[in-house]
Scaffold this motif. Structure first.
Motif, mmCIF file in Angstrom:
data_model
loop_
_atom_site.group_PDB
_atom_site.id
_atom_site.type_symbol
_atom_site.label_atom_id
_atom_site.label_comp_id
_atom_site.label_asym_id
_atom_site.label_seq_id
_atom_site.Cartn_x
_atom_site.Cartn_y
_atom_site.Cartn_z
ATOM 1 N N LEU A 1 0.829 -1.205 0.000
ATOM 2 C CA LEU A 1 0.000 0.000 0.000
ATOM 3 C C LEU A 1 0.865 1.257 0.000
ATOM 4 O O LEU A 1 0.621 2.191 -0.780
ATOM 5 C CB LEU A 1 -0.940 -0.003 1.210
ATOM 6 C CG LEU A 1 -1.843 1.212 1.374
ATOM 7 C CD1 LEU A 1 -2.818 1.296 0.205
ATOM 8 C CD2 LEU A 1 -2.588 1.138 2.685
ATOM 9 N N VAL A 2 1.875 1.300 0.843
ATOM 10 C CA VAL A 2 2.764 2.461 0.895
ATOM 11 C C VAL A 2 3.493 2.628 -0.431
ATOM 12 O O VAL A 2 3.627 3.739 -0.944
ATOM 13 C CB VAL A 2 3.761 2.326 2.073
ATOM 14 C CG1 VAL A 2 4.866 3.358 1.982
ATOM 15 C CG2 VAL A 2 3.025 2.453 3.393
ATOM 16 N N GLY A 3 3.948 1.531 -1.015
ATOM 17 C CA GLY A 3 4.621 1.600 -2.309
ATOM 18 C C GLY A 3 3.726 2.160 -3.396
ATOM 19 O O GLY A 3 4.146 3.004 -4.198
ATOM 20 N N VAL A 4 2.485 1.719 -3.425
ATOM 21 C CA VAL A 4 1.536 2.218 -4.428
ATOM 22 C C VAL A 4 1.274 3.712 -4.220
ATOM 23 O O VAL A 4 1.219 4.485 -5.185
ATOM 24 C CB VAL A 4 0.217 1.409 -4.385
ATOM 25 C CG1 VAL A 4 -0.875 2.078 -5.196
ATOM 26 C CG2 VAL A 4 0.463 -0.006 -4.872
ATOM 27 N N LEU A 5 1.130 4.133 -2.969
ATOM 28 C CA LEU A 5 0.894 5.551 -2.696
ATOM 29 C C LEU A 5 2.089 6.408 -3.106
ATOM 30 O O LEU A 5 1.917 7.523 -3.625
ATOM 31 C CB LEU A 5 0.576 5.760 -1.218
ATOM 32 C CG LEU A 5 -0.767 5.197 -0.752
ATOM 33 C CD1 LEU A 5 -0.922 5.366 0.757
ATOM 34 C CD2 LEU A 5 -1.910 5.853 -1.485
ATOM 35 N N VAL A 6 3.292 5.917 -2.909
ATOM 36 C CA VAL A 6 4.488 6.654 -3.325
ATOM 37 C C VAL A 6 4.514 6.790 -4.848
ATOM 38 O O VAL A 6 4.810 7.870 -5.375
ATOM 39 C CB VAL A 6 5.767 5.962 -2.800
ATOM 40 C CG1 VAL A 6 7.007 6.501 -3.466
ATOM 41 C CG2 VAL A 6 5.867 6.119 -1.296
ATOM 42 N N VAL A 7 4.205 5.721 -5.551
ATOM 43 C CA VAL A 7 4.184 5.773 -7.016
ATOM 44 C C VAL A 7 3.126 6.772 -7.494
ATOM 45 O O VAL A 7 3.377 7.571 -8.411
ATOM 46 C CB VAL A 7 3.943 4.367 -7.611
ATOM 47 C CG1 VAL A 7 3.652 4.437 -9.099
ATOM 48 C CG2 VAL A 7 5.138 3.467 -7.342
ATOM 49 N N ILE A 8 1.956 6.769 -6.879
ATOM 50 C CA ILE A 8 0.901 7.715 -7.255
ATOM 51 C C ILE A 8 1.354 9.154 -6.994
ATOM 52 O O ILE A 8 1.114 10.044 -7.817
ATOM 53 C CB ILE A 8 -0.411 7.395 -6.504
ATOM 54 C CG1 ILE A 8 -1.009 6.090 -7.036
ATOM 55 C CG2 ILE A 8 -1.411 8.539 -6.626
ATOM 56 C CD1 ILE A 8 -2.179 5.574 -6.240
#
Length: 74
Positions: free
Chosen positions: A41-48
């Motif tokens: 989840l944190v990785g996806v938010l960083v990419v976004i």
């Protein structure tokens, strides 16, 4: 009589131990799964966030300049 009770107790003991070990294994794997889900989840938010900054770079620069000019005029 003693042999039959001992065998029955041994069977119950093995069944309880097997259930405990199974439950402990599920508990341990659930914690690891939760940690992995938070990491994803944190990785996806960083990419976004990175995509948003790149996509709106000009607007963000304009906003930053406006804020900087407002602070400098104080």
């Amino acid at each position: 009589m003693k042999g039959r009770c001992g065998a029955m107790f041994n069977g119950i003991h093995q069944w309880c131990c097997a259930g405990y070990l199974r439950a402990w294994g599920l508990l341990r794997s659930s914690k690891g799964q939760g940690t992995t889900e938070y990491a994803i989840l944190v990785g996806v938010l960083v990419v976004i966030a990175i995509i948003a900054v790149v996509a709106f770079r000009d607007k963000l620069q304009e906003l930053w300049d406006t804020i900087a000019n407002g602070i400098n005029s104080l």
